[in-house]
Write a protein that holds these residues in place. Structure first.
Motif, PDB file in Angstrom:
ATOM      1  N   GLY A  80       6.805 -15.789   1.437  1.00 17.35           N
ATOM      2  CA  GLY A  80       5.773 -16.163   0.471  1.00 17.35           C
ATOM      3  C   GLY A  80       5.865 -15.356  -0.811  1.00 17.35           C
ATOM      4  O   GLY A  80       5.847 -15.914  -1.905  1.00 17.35           O
ATOM      5  N   ILE A  81       5.995 -14.049  -0.697  1.00 19.79           N
ATOM      6  CA  ILE A  81       6.066 -13.201  -1.891  1.00 19.79           C
ATOM      7  C   ILE A  81       7.474 -13.246  -2.500  1.00 19.79           C
ATOM      8  O   ILE A  81       7.622 -13.273  -3.716  1.00 19.79           O
ATOM      9  N   SER A  82       8.491 -13.276  -1.680  1.00 23.17           N
ATOM     10  CA  SER A  82       9.862 -13.280  -2.200  1.00 23.17           C
ATOM     11  C   SER A  82      10.152 -14.533  -3.027  1.00 23.17           C
ATOM     12  O   SER A  82      10.921 -14.487  -3.978  1.00 23.17           O
ATOM     13  N   ARG A  83       9.516 -15.623  -2.663  1.00 24.09           N
ATOM     14  CA  ARG A  83       9.678 -16.873  -3.401  1.00 24.09           C
ATOM     15  C   ARG A  83       9.073 -16.795  -4.806  1.00 24.09           C
ATOM     16  O   ARG A  83       9.496 -17.497  -5.706  1.00 24.09           O
ATOM     17  N   ARG A  84       8.082 -15.935  -4.975  1.00 24.20           N
ATOM     18  CA  ARG A  84       7.317 -15.916  -6.224  1.00 24.20           C
ATOM     19  C   ARG A  84       7.736 -14.840  -7.221  1.00 24.20           C
ATOM     20  O   ARG A  84       7.555 -15.013  -8.415  1.00 24.20           O
ATOM     21  N   VAL A  85       8.241 -13.729  -6.745  1.00 20.99           N
ATOM     22  CA  VAL A  85       8.593 -12.650  -7.674  1.00 20.99           C
ATOM     23  C   VAL A  85       9.914 -12.953  -8.369  1.00 20.99           C
ATOM     24  O   VAL A  85      10.716 -13.765  -7.893  1.00 20.99           O
ATOM     25  N   ASP A  86      10.143 -12.298  -9.499  1.00 22.72           N
ATOM     26  CA  ASP A  86      11.416 -12.438 -10.204  1.00 22.72           C
ATOM     27  C   ASP A  86      12.556 -12.021  -9.293  1.00 22.72           C
ATOM     28  O   ASP A  86      12.385 -11.157  -8.420  1.00 22.72           O
ATOM     29  N   ALA A  87      13.716 -12.597  -9.510  1.00 21.88           N
ATOM     30  CA  ALA A  87      14.882 -12.338  -8.664  1.00 21.88           C
ATOM     31  C   ALA A  87      15.227 -10.854  -8.575  1.00 21.88           C
ATOM     32  O   ALA A  87      15.701 -10.379  -7.544  1.00 21.88           O
ATOM     33  N   ASN A  88      14.984 -10.099  -9.627  1.00 21.62           N
ATOM     34  CA  ASN A  88      15.346  -8.676  -9.632  1.00 21.62           C
ATOM     35  C   ASN A  88      14.198  -7.752  -9.226  1.00 21.62           C
ATOM     36  O   ASN A  88      14.339  -6.533  -9.272  1.00 21.62           O
ATOM     37  N   TRP A  90      12.791  -6.823  -6.325  1.00 23.40           N
ATOM     38  CA  TRP A  90      13.007  -5.855  -5.236  1.00 23.40           C
ATOM     39  C   TRP A  90      13.984  -4.764  -5.663  1.00 23.40           C
ATOM     40  O   TRP A  90      13.786  -3.587  -5.351  1.00 23.40           O
ATOM     41  N   ASP A  91      15.033  -5.137  -6.393  1.00 24.27           N
ATOM     42  CA  ASP A  91      15.972  -4.121  -6.888  1.00 24.27           C
ATOM     43  C   ASP A  91      15.299  -3.189  -7.888  1.00 24.27           C
ATOM     44  O   ASP A  91      15.536  -1.977  -7.881  1.00 24.27           O
ATOM     45  N   ASP A  92      14.454  -3.726  -8.760  1.00 23.26           N
ATOM     46  CA  ASP A  92      13.726  -2.888  -9.717  1.00 23.26           C
ATOM     47  C   ASP A  92      12.795  -1.913  -8.995  1.00 23.26           C
ATOM     48  O   ASP A  92      12.677  -0.743  -9.377  1.00 23.26           O
ATOM     49  N   THR A  93      12.135  -2.410  -7.964  1.00 22.40           N
ATOM     50  CA  THR A  93      11.237  -1.551  -7.185  1.00 22.40           C
ATOM     51  C   THR A  93      12.025  -0.442  -6.506  1.00 22.40           C
ATOM     52  O   THR A  93      11.625   0.735  -6.539  1.00 22.40           O
ATOM     53  N   LYS A  94      13.149  -0.807  -5.911  1.00 27.91           N
ATOM     54  CA  LYS A  94      13.994   0.208  -5.260  1.00 27.91           C
ATOM     55  C   LYS A  94      14.483   1.247  -6.262  1.00 27.91           C
ATOM     56  O   LYS A  94      14.490   2.447  -5.964  1.00 27.91           O
ATOM     57  N   GLU A  95      14.872   0.827  -7.443  1.00 29.14           N
ATOM     58  CA  GLU A  95      15.363   1.773  -8.447  1.00 29.14           C
ATOM     59  C   GLU A  95      14.249   2.713  -8.902  1.00 29.14           C
ATOM     60  O   GLU A  95      14.475   3.898  -9.100  1.00 29.14           O
ATOM     61  N   GLN A  96      13.064   2.174  -9.068  1.00 29.25           N
ATOM     62  CA  GLN A  96      11.925   3.018  -9.447  1.00 29.25           C
ATOM     63  C   GLN A  96      11.695   4.090  -8.377  1.00 29.25           C
ATOM     64  O   GLN A  96      11.501   5.256  -8.692  1.00 29.25           O
ATOM     65  N   MET A  97      11.728   3.692  -7.124  1.00 29.53           N
ATOM     66  CA  MET A  97      11.543   4.636  -6.024  1.00 29.53           C
ATOM     67  C   MET A  97      12.680   5.647  -5.981  1.00 29.53           C
ATOM     68  O   MET A  97      12.454   6.852  -5.828  1.00 29.53           O
ATOM     69  N   ALA A  98      13.908   5.159  -6.129  1.00 30.40           N
ATOM     70  CA  ALA A  98      15.087   6.034  -6.059  1.00 30.40           C
ATOM     71  C   ALA A  98      15.060   7.102  -7.149  1.00 30.40           C
ATOM     72  O   ALA A  98      15.536   8.220  -6.937  1.00 30.40           O
ATOM     73  N   SER A  99      14.483   6.771  -8.302  1.00 24.81           N
ATOM     74  CA  SER A  99      14.421   7.764  -9.383  1.00 24.81           C
ATOM     75  C   SER A  99      13.586   8.970  -8.953  1.00 24.81           C
ATOM     76  O   SER A  99      13.890  10.105  -9.326  1.00 24.81           O
ATOM     77  N   PHE A 100      12.564   8.762  -8.158  1.00 21.87           N
ATOM     78  CA  PHE A 100      11.782   9.864  -7.600  1.00 21.87           C
ATOM     79  C   PHE A 100      12.558  10.556  -6.473  1.00 21.87           C
ATOM     80  O   PHE A 100      12.588  11.782  -6.391  1.00 21.87           O
ATOM     81  N   PHE A 101      13.163   9.764  -5.593  1.00 21.13           N
ATOM     82  CA  PHE A 101      13.887  10.319  -4.458  1.00 21.13           C
ATOM     83  C   PHE A 101      14.994  11.257  -4.917  1.00 21.13           C
ATOM     84  O   PHE A 101      15.212  12.313  -4.313  1.00 21.13           O
ATOM     85  N   ARG A 102      15.692  10.895  -5.992  1.00 23.14           N
ATOM     86  CA  ARG A 102      16.779  11.746  -6.509  1.00 23.14           C
ATOM     87  C   ARG A 102      16.275  13.109  -6.962  1.00 23.14           C
ATOM     88  O   ARG A 102      17.028  14.072  -6.981  1.00 23.14           O
ATOM     89  N   LYS A 103      15.010  13.191  -7.323  1.00 20.45           N
ATOM     90  CA  LYS A 103      14.407  14.466  -7.741  1.00 20.45           C
ATOM     91  C   LYS A 103      13.756  15.190  -6.563  1.00 20.45           C
ATOM     92  O   LYS A 103      13.105  16.202  -6.747  1.00 20.45           O
ATOM     93  N   GLY A 104      13.914  14.639  -5.354  1.00 25.50           N
ATOM     94  CA  GLY A 104      13.331  15.251  -4.172  1.00 25.50           C
ATOM     95  C   GLY A 104      11.851  14.947  -3.999  1.00 25.50           C
ATOM     96  O   GLY A 104      11.164  15.594  -3.221  1.00 25.50           O
ATOM     97  N   GLU A 105      11.366  13.948  -4.720  1.00 23.74           N
ATOM     98  CA  GLU A 105       9.948  13.589  -4.687  1.00 23.74           C
ATOM     99  C   GLU A 105       9.744  12.348  -3.827  1.00 23.74           C
ATOM    100  O   GLU A 105       9.473  11.249  -4.317  1.00 23.74           O
TER     101      GLU A 105
END
Length: 144
Positions: A80-88, A90-105
């Motif tokens: 339901g949600i995957s059909r509605r969000v822009d194609a990118n 989930w990747d954008d969300t992962k990158e946002q999270m990874a930017s914190f993870f790389r700093k140990g946060e």
């Protein structure tokens, strides 16, 4: 599993609770030490089914899977949600999270991912007056 302090767990669960207060969508976090399948996506998909995330009424469940020692994570959104969000999205969300993870946060990255996901969920699935919390908000700690 002693990955997060009680305070950290409270911050994450609070972020999920606040997010779900704005949407009919459901967000779950699963934490393992090691990837619990052949791949991080397979592990996430396995937990998605195990935790009945595919059974939400509007098919708008989102699972964040994190394997701390393997330094891998995945985000799985139901159809339901995957059909509605822009194609990118989930990747954008992962990158946002990874930017914190790389700093140990780690906690900050999870909270950022939860909030980012909630923005889309609330856009497409705003909370209705008859909404119920279909799934628990607490962190699910795997056995790996």
């Amino acid at each position: 599993m002693e990955i997060f302090s009680t305070t950290d767990q409270d911050k994450i669960v609070q972020a999920i609770s606040v997010a779900e207060g704005q949407t009919s969508g459901e967000i779950r976090l699963v934490v393992d030490r090691k990837v619990a399948a052949k791949s991080v996506v397979d592990a996430a998909l396995g937990y998605f089914r195990k935790l009945d995330m595919h059974k939400t009424r509007l098919k708008n469940g989102v699972l964040i899977y994190l394997a701390t020692e393997d330094h891998e994570f995945a985000i799985i959104g139901d159809e339901g949600i995957s059909r509605r969000v822009d194609a990118n999205f989930w990747d954008d969300t992962k990158e946002q999270m990874a930017s914190f993870f790389r700093k140990g946060e780690l906690v900050e990255g999870l909270v950022a991912g939860i909030h980012h996901t909630a923005e889309q969920l609330k856009r497409f699935y705003p909370r209705g007056v008859d909404d119920i919390n279909e799934l628990p908000d607490e962190i699910h700690f795997g056995k790996n």
